[in-house]
Scaffold this motif. Sequence first.
Motif, PDB file in Angstrom:
ATOM      1  N   ASP A 172       0.834  -1.205   0.000  1.00 59.60           N
ATOM      2  CA  ASP A 172       0.000   0.000   0.000  1.00 59.60           C
ATOM      3  C   ASP A 172       0.867   1.253   0.000  1.00 59.60           C
ATOM      4  O   ASP A 172       2.089   1.197   0.166  1.00 59.60           O
ATOM      5  CB  ASP A 172      -0.990  -0.003   1.171  1.00 59.60           C
ATOM      6  CG  ASP A 172      -0.305   0.002   2.532  1.00 59.60           C
ATOM      7  OD1 ASP A 172       0.782   0.625   2.662  1.00 59.60           O
ATOM      8  OD2 ASP A 172      -0.841  -0.606   3.472  1.00 59.60           O
ATOM      9  N   ALA A 173       0.229   2.411  -0.182  1.00 57.91           N
ATOM     10  CA  ALA A 173       0.952   3.676  -0.345  1.00 57.91           C
ATOM     11  C   ALA A 173       1.770   4.032   0.893  1.00 57.91           C
ATOM     12  O   ALA A 173       2.898   4.515   0.786  1.00 57.91           O
ATOM     13  CB  ALA A 173      -0.041   4.795  -0.659  1.00 57.91           C
ATOM     14  N   THR A 174       1.202   3.795   2.091  1.00 59.14           N
ATOM     15  CA  THR A 174       1.918   4.118   3.325  1.00 59.14           C
ATOM     16  C   THR A 174       3.180   3.286   3.464  1.00 59.14           C
ATOM     17  O   THR A 174       4.261   3.788   3.802  1.00 59.14           O
ATOM     18  CB  THR A 174       1.010   3.883   4.538  1.00 59.14           C
ATOM     19  OG1 THR A 174      -0.157   4.713   4.428  1.00 59.14           O
ATOM     20  CG2 THR A 174       1.745   4.206   5.838  1.00 59.14           C
ATOM     21  N   GLN A 175       3.051   2.005   3.177  1.00 59.75           N
ATOM     22  CA  GLN A 175       4.209   1.124   3.247  1.00 59.75           C
ATOM     23  C   GLN A 175       5.259   1.499   2.213  1.00 59.75           C
ATOM     24  O   GLN A 175       6.460   1.453   2.473  1.00 59.75           O
ATOM     25  CB  GLN A 175       3.760  -0.326   3.036  1.00 59.75           C
ATOM     26  CG  GLN A 175       4.888  -1.338   3.221  1.00 59.75           C
ATOM     27  CD  GLN A 175       4.427  -2.765   2.993  1.00 59.75           C
ATOM     28  OE1 GLN A 175       3.266  -3.010   2.651  1.00 59.75           O
ATOM     29  NE2 GLN A 175       5.327  -3.720   3.190  1.00 59.75           N
ATOM     30  N   ALA A 176       4.791   1.911   1.036  1.00 60.05           N
ATOM     31  CA  ALA A 176       5.710   2.310  -0.027  1.00 60.05           C
ATOM     32  C   ALA A 176       6.553   3.509   0.403  1.00 60.05           C
ATOM     33  O   ALA A 176       7.774   3.549   0.192  1.00 60.05           O
ATOM     34  CB  ALA A 176       4.935   2.637  -1.298  1.00 60.05           C
ATOM     35  N   GLN A 177       5.900   4.500   1.003  1.00 59.43           N
ATOM     36  CA  GLN A 177       6.623   5.691   1.455  1.00 59.43           C
ATOM     37  C   GLN A 177       7.636   5.349   2.535  1.00 59.43           C
ATOM     38  O   GLN A 177       8.745   5.883   2.559  1.00 59.43           O
ATOM     39  CB  GLN A 177       5.621   6.741   1.976  1.00 59.43           C
ATOM     40  CG  GLN A 177       4.775   7.388   0.898  1.00 59.43           C
ATOM     41  CD  GLN A 177       5.624   8.113  -0.130  1.00 59.43           C
ATOM     42  OE1 GLN A 177       6.533   8.866   0.218  1.00 59.43           O
ATOM     43  NE2 GLN A 177       5.339   7.888  -1.398  1.00 59.43           N
ATOM     44  N   GLN A 178       7.269   4.430   3.438  1.00 61.15           N
ATOM     45  CA  GLN A 178       8.180   4.028   4.493  1.00 61.15           C
ATOM     46  C   GLN A 178       9.386   3.277   3.925  1.00 61.15           C
ATOM     47  O   GLN A 178      10.524   3.486   4.361  1.00 61.15           O
ATOM     48  CB  GLN A 178       7.450   3.141   5.509  1.00 61.15           C
ATOM     49  CG  GLN A 178       8.311   2.727   6.694  1.00 61.15           C
ATOM     50  CD  GLN A 178       8.830   3.924   7.473  1.00 61.15           C
ATOM     51  OE1 GLN A 178       8.097   4.870   7.764  1.00 61.15           O
ATOM     52  NE2 GLN A 178      10.128   3.906   7.798  1.00 61.15           N
TER      53      GLN A 178
END
Length: 234
Positions: free
Chosen positions: A76-82
């Motif tokens: 997901d997007a949050t995991q990608a940013q992290q």
Amino acid sequence: MKLMRFLSLAIVAVLLVSCNKQGVTNKPLTTEIDSVSYAIGMDVAKNVKNSFDEFDTELFIQGFMNVTDSTDMQIDATQAQQLIRTYFQKKQQEELAKRQEKAKQNKEEGEKFLAENKAKDGVVTTESGLQYIVLKEGTGATPTTTDRVKVHYHGTLIDGTVFDSSVDKGTPAEFGVTQVIKGWTEGLQLMKEGAKYKFFVPSDIAYGANPRPGGKIEPNATLIFDVELLEILE
């Protein structure tokens, strides 16, 4: 990583896939926007080459297309940013560790060089650690901290690499006695007009751990200068 550089990477990756499938076209530059577009492409490619040692273009395109189509996203997007943040933080830490190790190595090599150089004939060592050899003595006045001077110089690292030289440029340099590194400020006040000295400058009275970015001088580098005091300026 800055957003614009990341977007630039995206553009290049898409173009790479397109070029691999269709081949590079040599479209002529006939308008201003043509030239600007080409120039942006050159700049983007340079940024990507400077930013990555390794990169999986196919997986980048897969992630790019999955978000575009809103299908089959594996994270997901949050995991990608992290993931992105963690990766670049790790890279920054690795680069910092490499710089610190190189600075330590430069310091040790410089100290060894100066210890050996100190014992050579003609080398004088001052209280600050500056070493010098008189190549030619002068007969004029001696500059003070309030003076400006005109000099010719040739600067090298201890391995002989030239990093700056007014001699090579063919034009003498002019500056205030206190507008240069501490080793120079001290050394110039030992000279008389017309003199030529060789300075061996320890890192702590040169540029220390923070030399000017992008140059040949690395952190904690010991420097060597041939300096000719041409004139004290009024």
